[in-house]
Design an enzyme around this catalytic site. Structure first.
Site, PDB file in Angstrom:
ATOM      1  N   GLN A  57       2.036  14.913 -10.101  1.00 52.26           N
ATOM      2  CA  GLN A  57       2.451  13.965  -9.068  1.00 52.26           C
ATOM      3  C   GLN A  57       3.672  14.480  -8.306  1.00 52.26           C
ATOM      4  O   GLN A  57       4.100  13.851  -7.347  1.00 52.26           O
ATOM      5  CB  GLN A  57       2.798  12.616  -9.722  1.00 52.26           C
ATOM      6  CG  GLN A  57       1.614  11.963 -10.411  1.00 52.26           C
ATOM      7  CD  GLN A  57       1.966  10.696 -11.162  1.00 52.26           C
ATOM      8  OE1 GLN A  57       1.608  10.547 -12.307  1.00 52.26           O
ATOM      9  NE2 GLN A  57       2.666   9.767 -10.533  1.00 52.26           N
ATOM     10  N   ARG A  91       3.153   3.042 -13.923  1.00 51.87           N
ATOM     11  CA  ARG A  91       2.963   2.079 -12.834  1.00 51.87           C
ATOM     12  C   ARG A  91       4.058   1.015 -12.837  1.00 51.87           C
ATOM     13  O   ARG A  91       3.820  -0.158 -12.643  1.00 51.87           O
ATOM     14  CB  ARG A  91       1.579   1.452 -12.939  1.00 51.87           C
ATOM     15  CG  ARG A  91       0.726   1.888 -11.746  1.00 51.87           C
ATOM     16  CD  ARG A  91      -0.406   0.983 -11.517  1.00 51.87           C
ATOM     17  NE  ARG A  91      -0.961   1.291 -10.205  1.00 51.87           N
ATOM     18  CZ  ARG A  91      -1.775   0.488  -9.584  1.00 51.87           C
ATOM     19  NH1 ARG A  91      -2.131  -0.656 -10.105  1.00 51.87           N
ATOM     20  NH2 ARG A  91      -2.243   0.811  -8.431  1.00 51.87           N
ATOM     21  N   CYS A  92       5.238   1.430 -13.105  1.00 50.00           N
ATOM     22  CA  CYS A  92       6.379   0.541 -12.986  1.00 50.00           C
ATOM     23  C   CYS A  92       7.537   1.468 -12.799  1.00 50.00           C
ATOM     24  O   CYS A  92       7.691   2.420 -13.529  1.00 50.00           O
ATOM     25  CB  CYS A  92       6.591  -0.272 -14.232  1.00 50.00           C
ATOM     26  SG  CYS A  92       7.717   0.432 -15.401  1.00 50.00           S
ATOM     27  N   GLU A 147       3.002  -0.685  -7.393  1.00 49.90           N
ATOM     28  CA  GLU A 147       3.058  -1.125  -8.781  1.00 49.90           C
ATOM     29  C   GLU A 147       3.449  -2.587  -8.940  1.00 49.90           C
ATOM     30  O   GLU A 147       3.522  -3.084 -10.063  1.00 49.90           O
ATOM     31  CB  GLU A 147       4.035  -0.244  -9.538  1.00 49.90           C
ATOM     32  CG  GLU A 147       5.415  -0.366  -8.981  1.00 49.90           C
ATOM     33  CD  GLU A 147       6.379   0.655  -9.530  1.00 49.90           C
ATOM     34  OE1 GLU A 147       5.938   1.694 -10.033  1.00 49.90           O
ATOM     35  OE2 GLU A 147       7.565   0.398  -9.451  1.00 49.90           O
TER      36      GLU A 147
END
Ligand code: CDP
Length: 783
Positions: free
Chosen positions: A220, A367-368, A737
């Site tokens: 990523q 995802r946070c 998110e």
């Protein structure tokens, strides 16, 4: 007929995703699609033990397997000083062990072969002799003074990694002393896994002629990885190219550097042949970085009217055997200090202690953005606990404590400056959509009939968009982001960005930003990313940072181009720049709108008819350092019914009102919210990784790691409010998110609400049917 702005496809249009035709036709190019001549395949031998001494590794049988070329162990890497590597949190992690393994499924050796099957057969034939050691799995016990050491290689002879605290301890104590009510709760947020569709992998190839190393990898953050590779390997950075092709979901799990990547690169350098490594599903679930694993004790103080006075939290963070999170170095517990939430909390104090255990490295931001999920879960659960104690409606209690719109920018007791918000508006909308008052009446009727129905609210505040660079970094690399735009003579453009899509639709939304700023149709704009040889340096995509950072950089680069184009327009129209205005996506002469130049006209002129003294071309680059983070928010309401016969929780309705400021593409934002809600449902009801006493992983296959399917997923009802960010050039906040962060507490609050008349005040997640059924039995309400 479509109007001009629809054709343009600028901000606010639900432009269909440019990337979808290739994905839907199976024409995406993922790591496993990279095939190079002479390529070797790598497979990994993994430890069956959670903690063991390695007595010997015998590769002789493996080397007899037809097609096997080499076996690499930690001893070989040790000779080159490559058996340890840094983590992104400046901790250390084994690439391959020389004497000990520290978690089940840890990499022990690598086998290189002519094809994948031979590599797997070779891996099965490597004989490793272990002496099992007792594993340390409970982080609380790991902190006891006589606990055996998980990391004897460290100077500090304890399993404690770090202590971090923020807030005013004494003021918070005074607030608690003066308060009328205090609620306290232990909350465990278990380990979960990102479980992305595509597992991790790479292809490493060294060109002996040019001396250039190319690594196609599931990352990523390609630029940051290139820099780390260069620093560790001493290969000059311009001789390394990292390419992230299409990525099948990242969710934070593709930020860390895994040993498999390093082994593949070393193998390519040593053998002179390209090397491919692709994890299988079990390896992915068992050995890649994990999220959460927070043991929280929270206390909330208030007066009798429900006005909150103070929040106090102590947390033990289980990081497994290495702290391999990807938090900024100033924030070892990420942004957990957003835990005062959407509430005007006068006092707060938070402490977090990181601990080593015999589990795979954990602590990634799943995802946070950096522990926001944990923070939001805690405060939203505590608010409901307080409402229960005060016998007050949880919506009313929230309204009483919201930060009001006029208080923004708002400085929280834990130091954040919230940019903008209107929490009551979002909650009002959600309540109206779901028919809150009717539902409360229905609940009273059902309860009288013995039925278990609950309504749960979560009014969360997110914090996304890392930088700013003065406080945010990865391994010392400051966090900003970038965009480069080149407008071609015929009025089409290429945009290169420093962030890296993994399915979020950047090829569409970033083109929309340029379309809006320059008046060029979205179809004529191509977005490229993920290749360090072409994209400007960036820090990558995670934690919903792309729109707040690279989205802003794209707008600012486009504005630089527009500035130059204005001078060209003045030249062509033979007026002064002061006589021009940018209107209807073109430069018009003030008072004479029939005299105008479009961006396509100006692009052509930039290469064919630019004035003396002006540089040819029409391009710009921007490295954008955001002045602050953005603070999206939302109001979610879940309605659940509990099956008294099975303990199953059925989410009957779920309304999600999100606010991410200016929306670039409403359809994409809705898609992000739908995906996020499902990923919030998952840990609330289904997903958990846990370990038995011997350190065996449970949840290491998709048979026992319960990712929700379409069957379990309810129909999401979504809407939005729009409160622009005052500091972002487009007013946009991140959104990716938000739903993952906001959804779990809404569901848990609904289940607790359904059982509150039975003296149930809290439930840890996941609330699985067996767990709930046992509770229903205890309470005498199971059928
Ligand atoms: O960093 P990441 O792309 O995961 O998260 P994001 O910045 O929240 O963006 C997710 C997707 O939603 C991207 O395609 C964004 O451009 C889009 N988005 C949008 O259209 N409008 C917003 N206000 C925020 C995001």
């Amino acid at each position: 007929m479509p109007d001009a702005t629809t054709t343009l496809g600028g901000i606010g249009h639900s432009v269909k995703r440019k990337e979808d035709p290739r994905f839907l036709r199976g024409l995406g190019k993922y790591i496993d699609d990279v095939k190079l001549p002479g390529m070797l395949f790598m497979d990994i031998v993994r430890s069956p033990h959670a903690h063991a001494r390695i007595l010997s590794i015998d590769s002789s049988e493996a080397l007899k397997v037809p097609g096997v070329v080499a076996v690499v162990t930690g001893k070989e890497l040790e000779a080159a000083g490559l058996h340890w590597m840094p983590t992104l949190m400046s901790d250390t992690q084994m690439v391959l062990p020389t004497d000990r393994v520290c978690y089940q499924s840890q990499e022990v050796a690598c086998v290189l072969a002519e094809d994948r099957y031979a590599a797997a057969d070779g891996a099965a034939a490597v004989q490793v002799e272990y002496e099992a050691l007792p594993p340390i799995l409970d982080p609380i016990k790991a902190l006891e003074p006589d606990a055996p050491l998980v990391r004897p290689d460290k100077d500090k002879k304890s399993n404690h990694i770090w202590h971090w605290e923020v807030g005013d301890r004494e003021a918070t104590q005074r607030a608690f002393d003066a308060s009328d009510v205090v609620v306290a709760q232990d909350i465990y947020i278990p380990r979960i896994h990102v479980a992305s569709i595509e597992t991790c992998g790479c292809v490493a190839s060294m060109d002996r002629v040019s001396g250039k190393l190319t690594v196609w990898m599931t990352t990523q953050a390609p630029h940051a990885i290139r820099t780390v590779f260069s620093l560790v390997s001493k290969i000059p950075e311009h001789k390394i190219r990292v390419i992230s092709p299409d990525i099948g979901g990242g969710f934070g799990g593709k930020v860390p550097v895994y040993p498999g990547y390093v082994c593949a690169v070393v193998a390519a350098l040593v053998t002179g042949r390209p090397v491919k490594w692709i994890e299988d599903r079990s390896e992915n679930l068992q050995a890649d970085s994990f999220a959460r694993d927070y043991h929280i004790h929270a206390e909330l103080a208030a007066d009798n009217n429900g006005k909150m006075q103070g929040l106090r939290i102590k947390t033990i963070a289980d990081h497994g055997y290495a702290d391999a999170a990807a938090n900024p170095s100033k924030f070892p517990a990420g942004l957990f200090s957003i835990c005062t939430g959407s509430y005007d909390m006068p006092n707060a104090h938070v402490e977090v202690d990181g601990v080593y255990t015999n589990k795979p490295p954990g602590g990634i931001a799943y995802r946070c953005s950096f522990r926001v999920t944990e923070a939001v879960h805690t405060i939203e659960r505590m608010v409901d606990s307080l409402a229960l104690k005060l016998n007050m409606d949880p919506a009313e209690l929230r309204s009483k404590n919201f930060i009001h719109p006029e208080q923004f920018p708002y400085r929280s007791a834990l130091g954040w400056e919230y940019d903008s918000g209107n929490y009551q508006a979002a909650l009002d909308k959600a309540k109206a959509m779901i028919g809150y008052d009717d539902l409360r009446r229905e609940q009273v009727e059902k309860r009288a009939r013995g039925e278990l129905m609950g309504i749960g609210i979560s009014t969360f505040t997110e914090i996304v968009g890392a930088g700013p660079s003065h406080t945010f970094d990865i391994l010392g690399i400051k966090m900003f982001d970038s965009a480069e735009i080149r407008v071609h003579p015929t009025g089409s453009a290429i945009v290169r960005i420093g962030v890296q899509t993994q399915g979020q639709g950047h090829e569409t939304t970033f083109a929309q930003i340029v379309a809006e700023e320059l008046g060029l149709p979205v179809d004529n704009i191509e977005v490229e990313h993920g290749d360090t040889d072409t994209a400007p340096y960036g820090l990558g995509t995670y934690a919903s940072r792309s729109t707040p950072t690279a989205g802003a950089a794209t707008a600012m680069a486009a504005r630089k181009i527009r500035e130059k184009a204005m001078h060209l327009a003045a030249h062509l129209l033979e007026v002064s720049v002061d006589d021009l205005e940018w209107k209807d996506y073109q430069f018009q002469v003030r008072g004479a709108p029939e005299r105008f130049k479009t961006m396509a006209d100006l692009a052509f002129a930039a290469y064919t008819n630019h004035p003396q003294g002006m540089e040819a071309g029409l391009e710009a680059v921007c490295y954008y350092d955001p002045p602050n983070l953005t603070f999206p928010f939302g109001a979610y309401i879940a309605v659940v019914d509990i099956d008294r016969g099975t303990g199953e929780v059925k989410v009957r309705r779920f309304v999600a009102v999100d606010d991410c400021g200016t929306v670039i593409n409403p359809m994409i934002v809705e898609g992000q919210v739908h995906g996020g809600l499902t990923m919030g449902l998952a840990p609330a009801l289904y997903e958990q990784i846990w370990y038995d006493e011997a350190g065996n992983i449970h949840g290491g296959t998709l048979m026992d790691y319960l990712v929700p399917t379409a069957m379990e997923t309810p129909r999401w009802e979504t809407d939005r409010t729009v409160t622009p960010s005052p500091h972002h050039p487009l007013g946009a906040k991140g959104v990716g998110e938000s739903a993952t962060v906001g959804a779990p507490p809404a569901i848990v609050n609904a289940v607790v609400d359904a059982l509150s008349h039975l003296e149930v005040t809290h439930l840890d997640i996941p609330i699985t049917p067996p767990r709930l059924w046992r509770l229903l039995q205890e309470k005498g309400v199971a059928l």
